[in-house]
Design an enzyme around this catalytic site. Sequence first.
Site, PDB file in Angstrom:
ATOM      1  N   PHE A   1       0.754  -1.180   0.027  1.00 51.61           N
ATOM      2  CA  PHE A   1       0.040  -0.143   0.134  1.00 51.61           C
ATOM      3  C   PHE A   1       1.007   1.212   0.101  1.00 51.61           C
ATOM      4  O   PHE A   1       1.661   1.257   0.705  1.00 51.61           O
ATOM      5  CB  PHE A   1      -0.801   0.140   1.192  1.00 51.61           C
ATOM      6  CG  PHE A   1      -1.888   1.253   1.267  1.00 51.61           C
ATOM      7  CD1 PHE A   1      -3.032   1.163   0.347  1.00 51.61           C
ATOM      8  CD2 PHE A   1      -1.775   2.318   2.070  1.00 51.61           C
ATOM      9  CE1 PHE A   1      -3.781   2.243   0.309  1.00 51.61           C
ATOM     10  CE2 PHE A   1      -2.515   3.317   1.881  1.00 51.61           C
ATOM     11  CZ  PHE A   1      -3.639   3.262   1.168  1.00 51.61           C
TER      12      PHE A   1
ATOM     13  N   ASP B   1       9.275   2.821   1.484  1.00 48.03           N
ATOM     14  CA  ASP B   1       8.118   3.348   1.997  1.00 48.03           C
ATOM     15  C   ASP B   1       8.096   3.081   3.587  1.00 48.03           C
ATOM     16  O   ASP B   1       7.546   1.973   3.685  1.00 48.03           O
ATOM     17  CB  ASP B   1       6.784   2.995   1.308  1.00 48.03           C
ATOM     18  CG  ASP B   1       5.431   3.420   1.640  1.00 48.03           C
ATOM     19  OD1 ASP B   1       5.554   4.063   3.034  1.00 48.03           O
ATOM     20  OD2 ASP B   1       4.492   3.625   1.023  1.00 48.03           O
TER      21      ASP B   1
ATOM     22  N   LYS C   1       2.301   9.425   8.408  1.00 49.73           N
ATOM     23  CA  LYS C   1       1.586   8.748   9.660  1.00 49.73           C
ATOM     24  C   LYS C   1       2.072   9.370  10.835  1.00 49.73           C
ATOM     25  O   LYS C   1       1.789  10.411  11.348  1.00 49.73           O
ATOM     26  CB  LYS C   1       1.677   7.264   9.672  1.00 49.73           C
ATOM     27  CG  LYS C   1       0.763   6.701   8.635  1.00 49.73           C
ATOM     28  CD  LYS C   1       0.292   5.504   8.675  1.00 49.73           C
ATOM     29  CE  LYS C   1      -0.858   5.205   7.597  1.00 49.73           C
ATOM     30  NZ  LYS C   1      -0.927   4.334   6.500  1.00 49.73           N
TER      31      LYS C   1
HETATM   32  C1  LIG Z   1      -1.016   4.721   5.052  1.00 48.07           C
HETATM   33  C2  LIG Z   1       0.101   4.456   4.197  1.00 48.07           C
HETATM   34  C3  LIG Z   1       0.381   5.326   2.906  1.00 48.07           C
HETATM   35  C4  LIG Z   1      -0.403   6.534   2.519  1.00 48.07           C
HETATM   36  O1  LIG Z   1      -0.601   7.372   3.547  1.00 48.07           O
HETATM   37  P1  LIG Z   1      -1.529   8.645   3.411  1.00 48.07           P
HETATM   38  O2  LIG Z   1      -1.348   9.437   4.449  1.00 48.07           O
HETATM   39  O3  LIG Z   1      -2.953   7.729   3.793  1.00 48.07           O
HETATM   40  O4  LIG Z   1      -1.560   9.019   2.137  1.00 48.07           O
HETATM   41  C5  LIG Z   1       1.639   4.958   2.176  1.00 48.07           C
HETATM   42  N1  LIG Z   1       2.326   3.875   2.577  1.00 48.07           N
HETATM   43  C6  LIG Z   1       2.132   3.242   3.516  1.00 48.07           C
HETATM   44  C7  LIG Z   1       3.157   1.854   3.689  1.00 48.07           C
HETATM   45  C8  LIG Z   1       1.191   3.421   4.134  1.00 48.07           C
HETATM   46  O5  LIG Z   1       0.980   2.601   5.513  1.00 48.07           O
END
Ligand SMILES: *Cc1c(COP(=O)(O)O)cnc(C)c1O
Length: 393
Positions: free
Chosen positions: A135, A220, A249
């Site tokens: 994600f 990420d 986050k």
């Molecule tokens: C939550 C998440 C995102 C997206 O973050 P948003 O602030 O919702 O755009 C991207 N990468 C990872 C691994 C995530 O857990």
Amino acid sequence: MSKKQDKFSTDWESSVQSNYGLPSITLVRGKGSIAIDSDGQKYVDLLSGIATNILGHAHPSIVKAIRKQVGVLGHVSNFYMHPGVIELAQKLQSLVGDESARTFFCNSGAEANEAALKLSRLTGRTGIVATQGAFHGRTMGALAMTGQPSKRELFLPLVPSVTHVRYGSLSAMKRAITRKTAMVIVEPILGEAGVVVPPSGYLSGIREMCTHSGALMVVDAVQTGMGRTGQWFGFEHEGFVPDVITLAKGIGGGLPLGAMIALGGASQLFQPGDHGSTFGGNPIACASALAVIKVLEKDDVLIKVQSDEIFLKNSLSQIVGVKEVRGRGLLLGVVLQSTIAMEIRTELQSAGYLVNAPTGNILRIAPALNIKRAYLEKFVQDFEAIMNRVDHG
Ligand SMILES: *Cc1c(COP(=O)(O)O)cnc(C)c1O
């Protein structure tokens, strides 16, 4: 459902879009790891806004820092510097441990990954390799890299030239990376896909392949970053340095803040005018982030996170109906023997615990990093009682 919650639900449905479905409760306040709903029901918050409120709700240091900043300078455009953005960039540089690190600030994880994607285009290449199940966010570029077909299908065509390979497989990665690959993006642990930990050597193996092919390695760390795994970014145990780290986050301690940190040659790719964000590096968000990092360091929170991991893994894995507890630090996936995670999530909510079920047989636990051990101990007891009561099919 109470009358109050009933009214919230009706009002929500008549004014808020349906993309999140209809939540079952309304949270109105919180203190530390306790969240309180509109009926006054208390919950131990084991999800912390999805790994976001890393010091819990209303932490005094964050409240103080935000209050002070908003009373002095709430926002400036990127035509001007302000001290907070510099201090935070310096702090991140020292946490990454590399003087070449340069940070671009934005407001979310998707934006941090979009920034990485745009940065990778400046290598003169366009190919992207990402992983299945990953994600990376919901905007069109981030969505193109997200490896979950159900989230993508309705929105095709997306950014082209993205290949998704099996997460955890270095041989699949090797077949996919070519001289046309601009970047490889990978999560240290798949968060949204149910807390999937790759085999050891996976991340450093990708590093080697990227170095060999000239592709940027983008980690990420939006979910795994800021101490969540008991390390600052979630990949340090493999002893390598990526070209790009994306964060969001937890970094803002509950305020919207994202960061794209580029190192080495990658740190020099963006030139004036190439990218931007009006709110990126907002002084209040930066003040909050600095307060977060200060507390994490001062209170040795990462060490505590490592011992919480051991406690939770040992105790939860012995409960009837639990197949495995995986993850690192305070990002844990409790894998159940049958697909009853939704039911257990609801039972836990009634018992006063907030968790989520990213898939049918997995519960995700991602509490505030400073959560008191006593809450975790009580959770283990209550979770065990629920598991002993339900039918495991
Ligand atoms: C939550 C998440 C995102 C997206 O973050 P948003 O602030 O919702 O755009 C991207 N990468 C990872 C691994 C995530 O857990």
